[in-house]
Design an enzyme around this catalytic site. Structure first.
Site, PDB file in Angstrom:
ATOM      1  N   HIS A  36       7.202  11.109  21.342  1.00 14.12           N
ATOM      2  CA  HIS A  36       6.885  10.134  22.378  1.00 14.12           C
ATOM      3  C   HIS A  36       7.073   8.706  21.853  1.00 14.12           C
ATOM      4  CE1 HIS A  36       4.910  13.580  24.369  1.00 14.12           C
ATOM      5  NE2 HIS A  36       5.136  12.910  25.477  1.00 14.12           N
TER       6      HIS A  36
ATOM      7  N   LYS B 297       2.171   5.360  22.764  1.00  5.77           N
ATOM      8  CA  LYS B 297       1.302   6.466  23.200  1.00  5.77           C
ATOM      9  C   LYS B 297       0.077   6.550  22.297  1.00  5.77           C
ATOM     10  CE  LYS B 297       1.436  11.367  24.528  1.00  5.77           C
ATOM     11  NZ  LYS B 297       0.853  11.099  25.845  1.00  5.77           N
TER      12      LYS B 297
END
Length: 252
Positions: free
Chosen positions: A142, A146
């Site tokens: 990600h 995040k």
């Protein structure tokens, strides 16, 4: 027309959903809730959800786990269905959701992508066939903003595998502190954070002289927004209960 209260409206996902909903003939974002009210939206935004005086048919939440109980208190008091799309929820958070679902319809999925939920089904079937002779590893990637790690989707994949297998496997998140061979009864879960990666999940089945990899890559946040809007249409008019993506897919 279905009127939506967008919780987390000024976040990245809230703005994507706002944009997509503006072109819909079936639903509209009628109000927003966000502690940050710095953006100009085409609907009223409330920094206190309990002050919302706009009639809405459903709530989509893409905010923060810390806001969960406040949102549910508002939703239960007004009997409004909730699509809970916020990531990083704890087991305790999910228990709170389940309790609230006795009074209102609640839709919850660790990932709003239809493709990811299809991956879950494929991985469960593969696990039943391969688990005796293959090691199972999950890698998720990600963007560098995040907060939660590993991702809720990675944990959902691991849980789906464990559910499919007769014997429970242990989850291993980090191996650097212990010098020992990998156990057969473990699922390795690894997180990568960098750049602007939207989301990528790979499940690796590693056997003797062969590797099977099942992978899903998200190239845009729109896939999660589309899923959330479909969930909002699905949840309206339902009886109180705890619904997920399987219920939505079965109904279509």
């Amino acid at each position: 027309m279905i009127n939506i209260l967008m919780s987390g409206c000024n976040g990245k996902m809230g703005q994507v959903i706002t944009r997509l909903a503006s072109g819909s003939e079936e639903l509209t974002i009628a109000a927003g809730y966000d502690l940050n009210n710095s953006k100009d939206n085409p609907y009223p935004v409330f920094t206190n959800i309990h002050q919302c005086d706009v009639k809405v048919d459903a709530i989509i939440d893409f905010s923060n786990p810390a806001a969960l109980e406040n949102i549910l208190e508002f939703a239960v008091s007004r009997k409004i269905p909730v699509v809970m799309a916020t990531t990083g929820l704890s087991d305790e958070n999910i228990k709170v959701l389940e309790m609230a679902s006795a009074e209102i319809p609640i839709f919850f999925s660790a990932n709003m992508s239809l493709g990811v939920n299809l991956l879950l089904d494929i991985v469960k079937k593969a696990s039943k066939i391969l688990s005796d002779n293959f090691d199972i590893e999950i890698i998720e990637k990600h963007h560098n903003q995040k907060l939660d790690s590993p991702s809720g989707t990675a944990l959902a994949i691991a849980d789906a595998i464990n559910l499919a297998l007769e014997q429970k496997y242990e989850y291993t998140y980090d191996r650097h502190s212990v010098r020992e061979k990998r156990s057969k009864r473990e699922i390795g879960i690894h997180a990568v954070r960098g750049g602007t990666i939207v989301g990528e999940h790979s499940v690796i089945f590693a056997g003797n002289d062969e590797i099977i990899e099942i992978k899903h890559t998200a190239t845009s946040k729109e896939i999660f927004a589309v899923g959330a809007l479909r969930a909002a249409k699905f949840i309206c008019g339902r009886k109180p209960g705890f619904y997920n993506m399987n219920d939505l897919i079965s109904a279509e």
